[in-house]
Design a protein around this motif. Sequence first.
Motif, PDB file in Angstrom:
ATOM      1  N   THR A   1       0.831  -1.208   0.000  1.00 31.57           N
ATOM      2  CA  THR A   1       0.000   0.000   0.000  1.00 31.57           C
ATOM      3  C   THR A   1       0.861   1.252   0.000  1.00 31.57           C
ATOM      4  O   THR A   1       0.606   2.196  -0.739  1.00 31.57           O
ATOM      5  N   LEU A   2       1.914   1.231   0.845  1.00 31.40           N
ATOM      6  CA  LEU A   2       2.767   2.416   0.915  1.00 31.40           C
ATOM      7  C   LEU A   2       3.452   2.677  -0.420  1.00 31.40           C
ATOM      8  O   LEU A   2       3.561   3.809  -0.861  1.00 31.40           O
ATOM      9  N   MET A   3       3.889   1.600  -1.069  1.00 31.80           N
ATOM     10  CA  MET A   3       4.581   1.789  -2.346  1.00 31.80           C
ATOM     11  C   MET A   3       3.640   2.314  -3.416  1.00 31.80           C
ATOM     12  O   MET A   3       4.016   3.141  -4.230  1.00 31.80           O
ATOM     13  N   ASP A   4       2.402   1.824  -3.389  1.00 31.18           N
ATOM     14  CA  ASP A   4       1.425   2.291  -4.373  1.00 31.18           C
ATOM     15  C   ASP A   4       1.116   3.765  -4.202  1.00 31.18           C
ATOM     16  O   ASP A   4       0.842   4.459  -5.170  1.00 31.18           O
ATOM     17  N   SER A   5       1.083   4.217  -2.940  1.00 34.45           N
ATOM     18  CA  SER A   5       0.614   5.581  -2.729  1.00 34.45           C
ATOM     19  C   SER A   5       1.762   6.555  -2.492  1.00 34.45           C
ATOM     20  O   SER A   5       1.537   7.704  -2.177  1.00 34.45           O
ATOM     21  N   THR A   6       2.995   6.104  -2.660  1.00 36.96           N
ATOM     22  CA  THR A   6       4.117   6.999  -2.432  1.00 36.96           C
ATOM     23  C   THR A   6       4.674   7.469  -3.770  1.00 36.96           C
ATOM     24  O   THR A   6       4.880   6.669  -4.678  1.00 36.96           O
ATOM     25  N   ILE A   7       4.894   8.766  -3.870  1.00 40.32           N
ATOM     26  CA  ILE A   7       5.417   9.324  -5.118  1.00 40.32           C
ATOM     27  C   ILE A   7       6.866   8.893  -5.326  1.00 40.32           C
ATOM     28  O   ILE A   7       7.665   8.909  -4.398  1.00 40.32           O
ATOM     29  N   ARG A   8       7.165   8.503  -6.558  1.00 39.94           N
ATOM     30  CA  ARG A   8       8.538   8.119  -6.903  1.00 39.94           C
ATOM     31  C   ARG A   8       9.230   9.337  -7.511  1.00 39.94           C
ATOM     32  O   ARG A   8       8.932   9.748  -8.621  1.00 39.94           O
TER      33      ARG A   8
ATOM     34  N   LEU B   1      12.241  10.645 -20.406  1.00 40.62           N
ATOM     35  CA  LEU B   1      10.931  10.341 -20.996  1.00 40.62           C
ATOM     36  C   LEU B   1      10.606   8.858 -20.853  1.00 40.62           C
ATOM     37  O   LEU B   1       9.485   8.481 -20.509  1.00 40.62           O
ATOM     38  N   SER B   2      11.607   8.001 -21.085  1.00 36.75           N
ATOM     39  CA  SER B   2      11.312   6.568 -21.004  1.00 36.75           C
ATOM     40  C   SER B   2      11.063   6.154 -19.551  1.00 36.75           C
ATOM     41  O   SER B   2      10.224   5.304 -19.288  1.00 36.75           O
ATOM     42  N   LEU B   3      11.758   6.774 -18.594  1.00 33.65           N
ATOM     43  CA  LEU B   3      11.509   6.440 -17.183  1.00 33.65           C
ATOM     44  C   LEU B   3      10.088   6.844 -16.764  1.00 33.65           C
ATOM     45  O   LEU B   3       9.424   6.132 -16.016  1.00 33.65           O
ATOM     46  N   PHE B   4       9.633   7.990 -17.279  1.00 34.75           N
ATOM     47  CA  PHE B   4       8.254   8.411 -16.989  1.00 34.75           C
ATOM     48  C   PHE B   4       7.259   7.456 -17.645  1.00 34.75           C
ATOM     49  O   PHE B   4       6.288   7.043 -17.035  1.00 34.75           O
ATOM     50  N   ARG B   5       7.537   7.122 -18.905  1.00 28.97           N
ATOM     51  CA  ARG B   5       6.637   6.240 -19.645  1.00 28.97           C
ATOM     52  C   ARG B   5       6.489   4.889 -18.954  1.00 28.97           C
ATOM     53  O   ARG B   5       5.411   4.336 -18.848  1.00 28.97           O
ATOM     54  N   GLU B   6       7.619   4.368 -18.441  1.00 34.26           N
ATOM     55  CA  GLU B   6       7.585   3.050 -17.800  1.00 34.26           C
ATOM     56  C   GLU B   6       7.084   3.123 -16.362  1.00 34.26           C
ATOM     57  O   GLU B   6       7.031   2.115 -15.666  1.00 34.26           O
ATOM     58  N   GLY B   7       6.751   4.337 -15.904  1.00 31.54           N
ATOM     59  CA  GLY B   7       6.225   4.473 -14.541  1.00 31.54           C
ATOM     60  C   GLY B   7       7.287   4.299 -13.471  1.00 31.54           C
ATOM     61  O   GLY B   7       6.974   4.059 -12.315  1.00 31.54           O
ATOM     62  N   LYS B   8       8.556   4.433 -13.868  1.00 29.10           N
ATOM     63  CA  LYS B   8       9.613   4.253 -12.863  1.00 29.10           C
ATOM     64  C   LYS B   8       9.810   5.494 -12.004  1.00 29.10           C
ATOM     65  O   LYS B   8      10.301   5.409 -10.888  1.00 29.10           O
ATOM     66  N   ILE B   9       9.478   6.651 -12.546  1.00 30.27           N
ATOM     67  CA  ILE B   9       9.469   7.874 -11.738  1.00 30.27           C
ATOM     68  C   ILE B   9       8.187   8.654 -12.031  1.00 30.27           C
ATOM     69  O   ILE B   9       7.585   8.501 -13.099  1.00 30.27           O
ATOM     70  N   ASP B  10       7.750   9.444 -11.039  1.00 31.53           N
ATOM     71  CA  ASP B  10       6.518  10.233 -11.206  1.00 31.53           C
ATOM     72  C   ASP B  10       6.799  11.721 -11.354  1.00 31.53           C
ATOM     73  O   ASP B  10       5.994  12.454 -11.914  1.00 31.53           O
TER      74      ASP B  10
ATOM     75  N   LEU C   1      -4.247   0.815   5.822  1.00 28.19           N
ATOM     76  CA  LEU C   1      -3.203   0.250   4.953  1.00 28.19           C
ATOM     77  C   LEU C   1      -3.631  -1.108   4.419  1.00 28.19           C
ATOM     78  O   LEU C   1      -3.440  -1.424   3.247  1.00 28.19           O
ATOM     79  N   ASN C   2      -4.223  -1.911   5.278  1.00 30.59           N
ATOM     80  CA  ASN C   2      -4.648  -3.242   4.839  1.00 30.59           C
ATOM     81  C   ASN C   2      -5.769  -3.174   3.815  1.00 30.59           C
ATOM     82  O   ASN C   2      -5.935  -4.084   3.011  1.00 30.59           O
ATOM     83  N   GLN C   3      -6.537  -2.097   3.859  1.00 31.07           N
ATOM     84  CA  GLN C   3      -7.603  -1.941   2.869  1.00 31.07           C
ATOM     85  C   GLN C   3      -7.098  -1.262   1.589  1.00 31.07           C
ATOM     86  O   GLN C   3      -7.860  -1.039   0.653  1.00 31.07           O
ATOM     87  N   GLY C   4      -5.836  -0.885   1.586  1.00 32.07           N
ATOM     88  CA  GLY C   4      -5.280  -0.239   0.400  1.00 32.07           C
ATOM     89  C   GLY C   4      -5.659   1.229   0.265  1.00 32.07           C
ATOM     90  O   GLY C   4      -5.621   1.777  -0.832  1.00 32.07           O
ATOM     91  N   CYS C   5      -6.025   1.870   1.380  1.00 32.16           N
ATOM     92  CA  CYS C   5      -6.355   3.301   1.318  1.00 32.16           C
ATOM     93  C   CYS C   5      -5.078   4.116   1.133  1.00 32.16           C
ATOM     94  O   CYS C   5      -4.019   3.725   1.586  1.00 32.16           O
TER      95      CYS C   5
END
Length: 387
Positions: free
Chosen positions: A129-136, A205-214, A356-360
């Motif tokens: 959950t933390l990784m999903d909601s944390t800006i890279r 551009l490719s790092l953004f496209r691949e979602g590796k950085i936000d 966190l367990n609910q993915g909020c």
Amino acid sequence: MFDINNQSEEIKKILNYTSTDNLFISLYLEVDASKITKQDYLSKLNSMIVEKKSEIEKNPAISNLSRKNIIELFSKIKNYFNDYFRPEFVKTVLLFAGEDNTWMEIKLPINIRSKIIIDPKPHTQVLRTLMDSTIRYGILEIDREKAQIYLMYLGQIREGFAAFISEVPPQVKYRREGSDRESQQMGRIEVKLNQFFKIINEKLLSLFREGKIDTLILAGTKDIALQFKNYMSSGIQSKYIGYITSDTPFSSQSLKENALKLINQVETENKNNIVEKLLGEYIPTEWGVIGAENTIKYLMLDQVKILIYDSDFEIPGYVCEKCGYITINQQAGCPYCDGKMIYYNDITDEVIETALNQGCELIEIRENQRLKDAGNIGAVLRFKISV
Ligand SMILES: [Zn+2]
């Protein structure tokens, strides 16, 4: 030159781990220096280990070998926290220690109640959950000679994506200004610099496209950072959040500290905007709730999308010992499973962990008077409140 602990691969391994016969210790240890002393977290760690030891000694399903391995891992963990660990700005340490020699420490920027889980696989829900909601955050460190791109998230520099060597010739001093040779040389420098920028721009551009950085932070001497800022494509411009400069080259530590300072500024602004939106838009249109009672009520209904809370939020309450139902009101038994309701001086950690367990998405706010006045905690909902 940089001492990056390349954790991304390791984290992926943990997240994709499939159960085996090997046991895993997942330890959450709350070490937040603003709340807890070293003595307190060490004694908490000890008592959890004593409890878990007696559990595994009584469990016939665990082999003698595993039992021995786990007990050895426990002493390794104790030694580590006694002798080596320093909390710095970490709130909770998540440590995965496995019979297969996995040893991975992740510093979490969030308070989670201390606990030990022993399973045939790592406990990863909170991390997911933390990784999903944390800006890279991407950091581009650039000067005339070279450039490097790093990934920073969860407060750490996690990965070095790419390094570039520039072919820009060093600047040469000439006796007379404006000579032909100088302008020719300057022209060549411009061309080389453009080529250098172009390669970096494409990699970003490719790092953004691949979602590796936000997002992107620029680091380096001001002139070259700003030259690159003007050069980069509009797609990158829109993700750019600022630059950090230094007269001397950044050390790994100073790069991290300066980036964190900038990130904090940007995040504080974004977070305050979210509070304004919660109070000004979501609550009036019944897409949001405020105050502990309502927020916890909707959390228990699995309807919270974003949990927004003040870092000082604290409230006593009751937690069902069987199903984890949480309420701030005293009740004879759990309304869902009739389990016993246990009193806690502070249920914040349980609320956060449930979310966190609910993915909020979780947003911790500091020093926002409007949120404090409104009750320190609120939520954006997944569904409009039904009457
Ligand atoms: Zn219950």
